[in-house]
Design an enzyme around this catalytic site. Sequence first.
Site, short mmCIF file in Angstrom:
data_model
loop_
_atom_site.label_atom_id
_atom_site.label_comp_id
_atom_site.label_asym_id
_atom_site.label_seq_id
_atom_site.Cartn_x
_atom_site.Cartn_y
_atom_site.Cartn_z
N SER A 15 52.24 14.22 90.92
CA SER A 15 51.67 13.70 90.05
C SER A 15 50.38 13.41 89.88
CB SER A 15 52.45 12.22 89.56
OG SER A 15 51.67 11.47 88.65
N SER A 17 48.78 11.21 87.96
CA SER A 17 48.66 9.94 87.27
C SER A 17 47.67 9.01 88.10
CB SER A 17 49.69 9.31 86.87
OG SER A 17 50.37 10.22 85.78
N LYS A 66 62.43 9.83 80.69
CA LYS A 66 61.76 9.21 79.36
C LYS A 66 62.96 8.98 78.25
CE LYS A 66 57.43 11.73 79.33
NZ LYS A 66 56.60 12.78 78.56
N ASP A 78 56.42 1.54 67.27
CA ASP A 78 57.03 2.49 66.03
C ASP A 78 57.25 3.92 66.53
OD1 ASP A 78 57.52 0.32 64.49
OD2 ASP A 78 55.72 0.75 63.38
N ASP A 102 52.32 10.07 74.42
CA ASP A 102 52.29 11.44 74.48
C ASP A 102 51.52 12.27 73.07
OD1 ASP A 102 53.29 12.07 76.99
OD2 ASP A 102 55.34 12.25 76.34
N GLY A 129 62.67 20.18 71.94
CA GLY A 129 63.28 19.42 72.70
C GLY A 129 62.33 17.95 72.65
N GLY A 130 62.59 17.25 73.68
CA GLY A 130 61.96 15.80 73.71
C GLY A 130 60.54 16.03 73.45
N ALA A 131 59.59 17.17 74.01
CA ALA A 131 58.54 17.17 74.15
C ALA A 131 57.73 17.39 72.82
CB ALA A 131 57.68 18.27 74.77
#
EC number: 1.1.1.25
Length: 274
Positions: A15, A17, A66, A78, A102, A129-131
Amino acid sequence: MSDLYCVFGNPIAHSKSPAIHAAFAVQTAQDLRYEARLAALDGFGLAIAEFVAVGGKGANVTVPFKEEAYRLATRLSDRAARAGAVNTLVFDGPEVFGDNTDGAGLVRDITNNLGFSLVGKRILLLGAGGASRGVIAPLLAEKPASLIIANRSADKAVALAQAFADMAPLGGGSFAETAGKSFDLVINATSASLSGASLPLPPGIFAPGSLAYDMMYGKGETPFLTLARQQGAARCADGLGMLVEQAAEAFFVWRGIRPGTAQVLAELRAKLVA
């Protein structure tokens, strides 16, 4: 004592981050520590509880947690509710606030860093997908002319398009069904670049002046961006800017201060290609 933040993931050693948020903290004179924490695949909730117990104020969440973070949150923004996933948590007493930065990070990288307006543009989003789910609402908020979702299995793309039909009439289908259409912006939200795989995209989908954007990034050009360049994309960009911008948005959620991203992004890019 410095406020404590972290990023949870598995794996997590790679990572960027901690370095990004350390740079933001110095830049904005915020007294905080930020660390990477490995959570067991079946122990995310326990890892959160342990972090809160030692005074954790907030956390970022990456793969594969996530959706679990979404379920764990007691209150959602929201945009997190729309995304069905959470990448930013705020701990306030018994309350766990879940947000998703994101999509905001993607839009800010494209519009601010790359100077590419989304208003009136034809967008093709690759992957269902989730992305993809996490960025659709922020993309639609920019008022594009159209947004089509393409996926290897068309039914998933159609279902995802229907999930956002109340915001705008979206299209959904297979990669092959994009044949004969052209787009101003093509975003790769699949994981194909991680495995070095190329996507079966028909020729002619990149309009004159188009931007190809891969959410993935690496030392060299991703397979998707190589293909896009060969097929006529005018500009190509990877997802390193999105990483930095979503981090800046999370920093703002936690601290109420929006850090500058240009220098941090430039330094990360220099290290990536070194």
